[in-house]
Design a protein around this motif. Structure first.
Motif, mmCIF file in Angstrom:
data_model
loop_
_atom_site.group_PDB
_atom_site.id
_atom_site.type_symbol
_atom_site.label_atom_id
_atom_site.label_comp_id
_atom_site.label_asym_id
_atom_site.label_seq_id
_atom_site.Cartn_x
_atom_site.Cartn_y
_atom_site.Cartn_z
ATOM 1 N N GLY A 174 0.800 -1.217 0.000
ATOM 2 C CA GLY A 174 0.000 0.000 0.000
ATOM 3 C C GLY A 174 0.832 1.266 0.000
ATOM 4 O O GLY A 174 2.000 1.260 0.356
ATOM 5 N N MET A 175 0.193 2.333 -0.448
ATOM 6 C CA MET A 175 0.818 3.638 -0.558
ATOM 7 C C MET A 175 0.817 4.298 0.812
ATOM 8 O O MET A 175 -0.206 4.332 1.489
ATOM 9 N N ALA A 176 1.977 4.813 1.207
ATOM 10 C CA ALA A 176 2.044 5.524 2.488
ATOM 11 C C ALA A 176 1.923 7.030 2.288
ATOM 12 O O ALA A 176 1.359 7.729 3.123
ATOM 13 N N LEU A 177 2.470 7.536 1.181
ATOM 14 C CA LEU A 177 2.438 8.987 0.955
ATOM 15 C C LEU A 177 2.660 9.294 -0.519
ATOM 16 O O LEU A 177 3.505 8.686 -1.173
ATOM 17 N N THR A 178 1.877 10.253 -1.014
ATOM 18 C CA THR A 178 1.996 10.714 -2.400
ATOM 19 C C THR A 178 2.047 12.244 -2.368
ATOM 20 O O THR A 178 1.887 12.856 -1.313
#
Lengths: 132, 132
Positions: free
Chosen positions: A31-35
């Motif tokens: 999963g993405m933690a930060l964009t």
């Protein structure tokens, strides 16, 4: 018999070449933690002290903003954003010290990336001109 | 009345943080000129001398491969790939000198980007540990 070489399409007006790039932070657990959107949101929360106002300013739906915050809080070792419960003024969302460090580091990386892309964009334009 | 601060979700097993990034080349006239997939395709064409074999090797549809090549040929100043017409062996696709220069420069940028991401990944892991 001769061999003729041609490109798939005749020449057309050529634009300049732009080397672009982007970064993000994933969790190895998935999963993405930060964009970029998450960092924009952190900055607005830090400025406005409110998740809903920050979302409105960025034209994010409240649901989208909440999910971005939930993902980053869930995937970093400690929350980047906390929400006050109770108190006279109620609500209120703030960015933690870790959150501020993350914003600063992420923006630093973006600056380094832009520097790299600027240099290398020039390289691509040079070789593109040299052979046209 | 007291104020209590809490995160949106209780702590869960945390993965390691991975800073990721990618690059691409756009044309200022609009549209993508080159992506990772396009460079992979150029390399395979250079190795195999055939668009359809290169596409098969990469599990791209022929249509997708053709469109990637068409976009890069159209948006760079000169073609990166040419196709031989006629001749005893017919067909045959080759990467031009410009195409080879583009491959080399793109891969160089990727190496520089990976270096940057490696360094800064360490920075994120450090601040993530320091505040947990």
């Amino acid at each position: 018999m001769t061999t003729r070489r041609k490109s798939a399409r005749p020449a057309a007006p050529k634009g300049d070449l732009l080397l672009r790039g982007r970064i993000w932070i994933e969790s190895s657990a998935g999963g993405m933690a930060l964009t970029d959107a998450g960092v924009d949101l952190l900055e607005q929360i830090d400025a406005l002290g409110s998740l809903s106002e920050a979302a409105r300013r960025l034209h994010f739906s409240y649901r989208r903003a909440w999910m971005l915050i939930d993902a980053m809080n869930h995937r970093f070792a400690a929350p980047l954003v906390t929400t006050a419960v109770g108190g006279k003024r109620g609500g209120g969302t703030r960015v933690t010290e870790l959150g501020r460090l993350v914003i600063r580091t992420y923006r630093d990386v973006q600056v380094r990336l832009e520097h790299l892309l600027g240099e290398e964009s020039a390289a691509f334009r040079r070789i593109n001109r040299s052979t046209s």
